[in-house]
Design a protein around this motif. Sequence first.
Motif, PDB file in Angstrom:
ATOM      1  N   PRO A  48       2.952  -6.156  -0.774  1.00 23.14           N
ATOM      2  CA  PRO A  48       2.699  -5.430   0.476  1.00 23.14           C
ATOM      3  C   PRO A  48       3.764  -4.376   0.774  1.00 23.14           C
ATOM      4  O   PRO A  48       3.499  -3.413   1.491  1.00 23.14           O
ATOM      5  CB  PRO A  48       2.715  -6.531   1.545  1.00 23.14           C
ATOM      6  CG  PRO A  48       2.376  -7.777   0.806  1.00 23.14           C
ATOM      7  CD  PRO A  48       2.963  -7.611  -0.569  1.00 23.14           C
ATOM      8  N   ASP A  49       4.959  -4.537   0.206  1.00 19.10           N
ATOM      9  CA  ASP A  49       6.043  -3.589   0.450  1.00 19.10           C
ATOM     10  C   ASP A  49       6.152  -2.513  -0.625  1.00 19.10           C
ATOM     11  O   ASP A  49       7.082  -1.705  -0.592  1.00 19.10           O
ATOM     12  CB  ASP A  49       7.384  -4.333   0.526  1.00 19.10           C
ATOM     13  CG  ASP A  49       7.434  -5.288   1.701  1.00 19.10           C
ATOM     14  OD1 ASP A  49       6.767  -5.007   2.718  1.00 19.10           O
ATOM     15  OD2 ASP A  49       8.134  -6.308   1.606  1.00 19.10           O
ATOM     16  N   SER A  50       5.240  -2.487  -1.573  1.00 16.96           N
ATOM     17  CA  SER A  50       5.305  -1.493  -2.648  1.00 16.96           C
ATOM     18  C   SER A  50       5.158  -0.088  -2.075  1.00 16.96           C
ATOM     19  O   SER A  50       4.221   0.188  -1.325  1.00 16.96           O
ATOM     20  CB  SER A  50       4.205  -1.736  -3.682  1.00 16.96           C
ATOM     21  OG  SER A  50       4.398  -2.976  -4.334  1.00 16.96           O
ATOM     22  N   PRO A  51       6.067   0.823  -2.432  1.00 14.63           N
ATOM     23  CA  PRO A  51       5.997   2.193  -1.894  1.00 14.63           C
ATOM     24  C   PRO A  51       4.851   2.982  -2.520  1.00 14.63           C
ATOM     25  O   PRO A  51       4.380   2.666  -3.612  1.00 14.63           O
ATOM     26  CB  PRO A  51       7.344   2.787  -2.278  1.00 14.63           C
ATOM     27  CG  PRO A  51       7.773   2.010  -3.473  1.00 14.63           C
ATOM     28  CD  PRO A  51       7.231   0.627  -3.292  1.00 14.63           C
ATOM     29  N   ASP A  52       4.403   4.001  -1.827  1.00 18.94           N
ATOM     30  CA  ASP A  52       3.315   4.868  -2.295  1.00 18.94           C
ATOM     31  C   ASP A  52       3.824   6.137  -2.961  1.00 18.94           C
ATOM     32  O   ASP A  52       3.103   6.768  -3.718  1.00 18.94           O
ATOM     33  CB  ASP A  52       2.418   5.270  -1.126  1.00 18.94           C
ATOM     34  CG  ASP A  52       1.705   4.084  -0.506  1.00 18.94           C
ATOM     35  OD1 ASP A  52       1.324   3.158  -1.249  1.00 18.94           O
ATOM     36  OD2 ASP A  52       1.546   4.081   0.725  1.00 18.94           O
ATOM     37  N   ARG A  59      15.458  10.367  -7.218  1.00 20.21           N
ATOM     38  CA  ARG A  59      15.109   9.049  -7.753  1.00 20.21           C
ATOM     39  C   ARG A  59      15.083   7.940  -6.705  1.00 20.21           C
ATOM     40  O   ARG A  59      15.516   6.824  -6.951  1.00 20.21           O
ATOM     41  CB  ARG A  59      16.007   8.690  -8.923  1.00 20.21           C
ATOM     42  CG  ARG A  59      15.962   9.710 -10.040  1.00 20.21           C
ATOM     43  CD  ARG A  59      16.802   9.324 -11.215  1.00 20.21           C
ATOM     44  NE  ARG A  59      16.354   8.095 -11.846  1.00 20.21           N
ATOM     45  CZ  ARG A  59      15.350   7.985 -12.715  1.00 20.21           C
ATOM     46  NH1 ARG A  59      14.652   9.049 -13.041  1.00 20.21           N
ATOM     47  NH2 ARG A  59      15.036   6.836 -13.244  1.00 20.21           N
ATOM     48  N   THR A  60      14.566   8.242  -5.529  1.00 24.18           N
ATOM     49  CA  THR A  60      14.351   7.210  -4.523  1.00 24.18           C
ATOM     50  C   THR A  60      12.868   7.135  -4.222  1.00 24.18           C
ATOM     51  O   THR A  60      12.110   8.051  -4.538  1.00 24.18           O
ATOM     52  CB  THR A  60      15.123   7.497  -3.220  1.00 24.18           C
ATOM     53  OG1 THR A  60      14.694   8.745  -2.705  1.00 24.18           O
ATOM     54  CG2 THR A  60      16.612   7.505  -3.447  1.00 24.18           C
ATOM     55  N   ASP A  61      12.444   6.022  -3.628  1.00 21.23           N
ATOM     56  CA  ASP A  61      11.032   5.892  -3.290  1.00 21.23           C
ATOM     57  C   ASP A  61      10.822   6.099  -1.800  1.00 21.23           C
ATOM     58  O   ASP A  61      11.762   6.353  -1.063  1.00 21.23           O
ATOM     59  CB  ASP A  61      10.474   4.556  -3.770  1.00 21.23           C
ATOM     60  CG  ASP A  61      11.130   3.371  -3.100  1.00 21.23           C
ATOM     61  OD1 ASP A  61      11.651   3.525  -1.981  1.00 21.23           O
ATOM     62  OD2 ASP A  61      11.116   2.282  -3.690  1.00 21.23           O
ATOM     63  N   SER A  62       9.591   5.967  -1.360  1.00 19.69           N
ATOM     64  CA  SER A  62       9.269   6.274   0.025  1.00 19.69           C
ATOM     65  C   SER A  62       9.845   5.256   0.997  1.00 19.69           C
ATOM     66  O   SER A  62       9.877   5.505   2.194  1.00 19.69           O
ATOM     67  CB  SER A  62       7.760   6.397   0.221  1.00 19.69           C
ATOM     68  OG  SER A  62       7.106   5.230  -0.208  1.00 19.69           O
ATOM     69  N   ASP A  63      10.332   4.125   0.510  1.00 16.42           N
ATOM     70  CA  ASP A  63      11.007   3.175   1.386  1.00 16.42           C
ATOM     71  C   ASP A  63      12.441   3.595   1.639  1.00 16.42           C
ATOM     72  O   ASP A  63      13.111   3.037   2.496  1.00 16.42           O
ATOM     73  CB  ASP A  63      10.986   1.769   0.804  1.00 16.42           C
ATOM     74  CG  ASP A  63       9.602   1.153   0.871  1.00 16.42           C
ATOM     75  OD1 ASP A  63       8.785   1.635   1.680  1.00 16.42           O
ATOM     76  OD2 ASP A  63       9.341   0.210   0.121  1.00 16.42           O
ATOM     77  N   ASP A  64      12.949   4.556   0.865  1.00 20.67           N
ATOM     78  CA  ASP A  64      14.247   5.194   1.059  1.00 20.67           C
ATOM     79  C   ASP A  64      15.447   4.280   0.803  1.00 20.67           C
ATOM     80  O   ASP A  64      16.565   4.662   1.035  1.00 20.67           O
ATOM     81  CB  ASP A  64      14.342   5.784   2.464  1.00 20.67           C
ATOM     82  CG  ASP A  64      15.439   6.826   2.569  1.00 20.67           C
ATOM     83  OD1 ASP A  64      16.059   6.908   3.636  1.00 20.67           O
ATOM     84  OD2 ASP A  64      15.692   7.526   1.585  1.00 20.67           O
TER      85      ASP A  64
END
Length: 74
Positions: A48-52, A59-64
Amino acid sequence: MTEQNTDRPLCPKCGAAMTPIMYGYPSSISFDRAERGEIVLGGCVITPDSPDWACRTCRTDSDDDIDIPSFMPE
């Protein structure tokens, strides 16, 4: 003047356009798209917490607060 792509969010850290993360078992087409920088392969496990979105620049994801996996092409 360069036109901004409004379909892709901007990275909160560096301001670059983010790239969508594709989850699941990748096909050869998915590998080709990842090599071209069109997608980032996120692996087969989806939570459920996987970033989009992922930023290929910093090199960071949308969860930052999670770094993109090392298998992402440079």
